[in-house]
Design a protein around this motif. Structure first.
Motif, PDB file in Angstrom:
ATOM      1  N   ASP A 123      28.223 -46.034  26.960  1.00  0.00           N
ATOM      2  CA  ASP A 123      28.053 -45.653  28.350  1.00  0.00           C
ATOM      3  C   ASP A 123      26.752 -45.615  28.880  1.00  0.00           C
ATOM      4  O   ASP A 123      26.471 -45.616  30.194  1.00  0.00           O
ATOM      5  N   PHE A 124      25.694 -45.252  28.079  1.00  0.00           N
ATOM      6  CA  PHE A 124      24.397 -45.137  28.438  1.00  0.00           C
ATOM      7  C   PHE A 124      23.454 -45.011  27.490  1.00  0.00           C
ATOM      8  O   PHE A 124      23.809 -44.903  26.054  1.00  0.00           O
ATOM      9  N   VAL A 125      22.199 -45.186  27.432  1.00  0.00           N
ATOM     10  CA  VAL A 125      21.055 -45.080  26.502  1.00  0.00           C
ATOM     11  C   VAL A 125      20.177 -43.714  27.106  1.00  0.00           C
ATOM     12  O   VAL A 125      20.179 -43.332  28.272  1.00  0.00           O
ATOM     13  N   PHE A 126      19.973 -43.233  25.836  1.00  0.00           N
ATOM     14  CA  PHE A 126      18.910 -41.938  26.321  1.00  0.00           C
ATOM     15  C   PHE A 126      17.868 -42.154  25.466  1.00  0.00           C
ATOM     16  O   PHE A 126      17.901 -42.503  24.191  1.00  0.00           O
ATOM     17  N   ASN A 127      16.660 -41.363  25.730  1.00  0.00           N
ATOM     18  CA  ASN A 127      15.544 -41.197  24.707  1.00  0.00           C
ATOM     19  C   ASN A 127      14.598 -40.312  25.421  1.00  0.00           C
ATOM     20  O   ASN A 127      14.762 -39.944  26.566  1.00  0.00           O
ATOM     21  N   THR A 128      13.411 -39.999  24.550  1.00  0.00           N
ATOM     22  CA  THR A 128      12.471 -38.911  25.091  1.00  0.00           C
ATOM     23  C   THR A 128      11.015 -39.880  24.813  1.00  0.00           C
ATOM     24  O   THR A 128      10.289 -39.281  23.983  1.00  0.00           O
TER      25      THR A 128
END
Length: 340
Positions: A123-128
């Motif tokens: 569904d999506f990519v996330f990171n910080t």
């Protein structure tokens, strides 16, 4: 079938990593990421990418003939929103051999990975990402969700200057702690309650006993479970804490300071936030820490004040999920975004 490959820099081939590539990947990381001969880095890599409760990571290498010169890994993650499981990946671990830097390999491998996981239904990519790497991600279509708020609890007046002088990266490896109990001991005696929320827009990590055991259970990672019962008396409002209600903590050095991080909380007691801060305050002293950090809004009445500039920037890249949720909908913990 997975999407076609993105063009790699001239003379290089980007392909899915295989088990046979692991020795070369380890050597690449030693050369590019400063692993040296410390065997814990390879152990951490295997824990993160092979043993993950959500499944093994997506991983690609860039090869110059038979030589592995680049690595890009997307770590699997799952969230829940309104009863629906959201498949996500966390953009972590990238390495380019020093001899091949400056040739656009990071960008080419990241774009290649994005196409692959989109085709696989993620569904999506996330990171910080940090301030140095964030501009590169934004150029590739990442969006800034916002800065996650961080609150700090100081051990006393003398801690103010020590924390101010210790705005550097934390040590990679944890300090030994004897507060609370091991996560395995906690799981052996009590069932873990999933995190509950009445907000159908809220995004929370898809927790299970298997997830908690993987994420926090390895003894060498230094996590400890501090029972909520240690800080919440029988007369506290709401349901009394259950046997598996606990705050998960870890300590590391940051400059001259000892930092205790409140990473996660297990339980569904209605007074969970207050209990977490009470446990955190008590654990600072028990761990001889300079300060404690947690994600979430400050509460000065309980000793947790805002930590200016301390919150990581959450970024998001759409795949099959078309719209980015606003920051207010992300109910994250430090354990969801901790760098490891």
């Amino acid at each position: 079938p997975l999407a076609r490959r993105r063009a790699a820099p001239a003379g290089l081939d980007i392909r899915e990593a295989t088990p046979d590539d692991r020795p070369a990947i380890v050597e690449l990381c030693r050369a590019a990421l400063g692993w040296g001969d410390d065997p814990r880095f390879e152990q951490l890599f295997g824990w993160k990418h092979d043993e993950n409760a959500f499944g093994p990571s997506y991983m690609w290498v860039a090869a110059d003939g038979a030589r592995v010169v680049g690595l890009r890994a997307f770590m699997r993650w799952e969230f829940v929103r309104g009863g629906r499981v959201l498949r996500a990946v966390r953009a972590v671990d990238t390495a380019t051999h020093p001899e091949y830097q400056g040739r656009g390999l990071f960008t080419a491998m990241t774009r290649h990975g994005v196409e692959q996981v989109r085709a696989d239904g993620v569904d999506f990519v996330f990171n910080t990402p940090n301030a140095k790497s964030r501009p590169g991600y934004l150029k590739m279509g990442w969006q800034e969700v916002g800065n996650l708020p961080v609150a700090i609890k100081l051990s006393g007046p003398s801690a103010v200057m020590r924390v101010a002088r210790s705005r550097v990266a934390a040590s990679h490896w944890p300090l030994d702690l004897d507060v609370g109990e091991s996560v395995d001991d906690l799981l052996a005696r009590a069932a873990v309650a999933p995190r509950l929320t009445d907000d159908p827009r809220a995004i929370v990590t898809n927790r299970s006993a298997a997830f908690v055991r993987w994420r926090y259970g390895a003894p060498w990672l230094g996590y400890r479970a501090v029972p909520l019962e240690s800080a919440v008396g029988a007369g506290a409002p709401g349901r009394p804490p259950g046997p598996a209600d606990a705050v998960l903590v870890r300590a590391r050095r940051r400059g001259s300071a000892t930092e205790l991080v409140l990473l996660d909380v297990l339980g569904d007691s209605p007074d969970l936030d207050a209990a977490t801060d009470s446990v955190g305050s008590a654990a600072v002293g028990a761990a001889h820490a300079t300060h404690a950090l947690r994600l979430g809004p400050a509460n000065p009445r309980r000793g947790f004040v805002p930590f200016p500039g301390g919150g990581p920037m959450l970024t998001w890249r759409r795949l099959n999920e078309r719209a980015m949720s606003p920051l207010a909908n992300w109910q994250l913990t430090m354990g969801d975004v901790e760098l490891f």
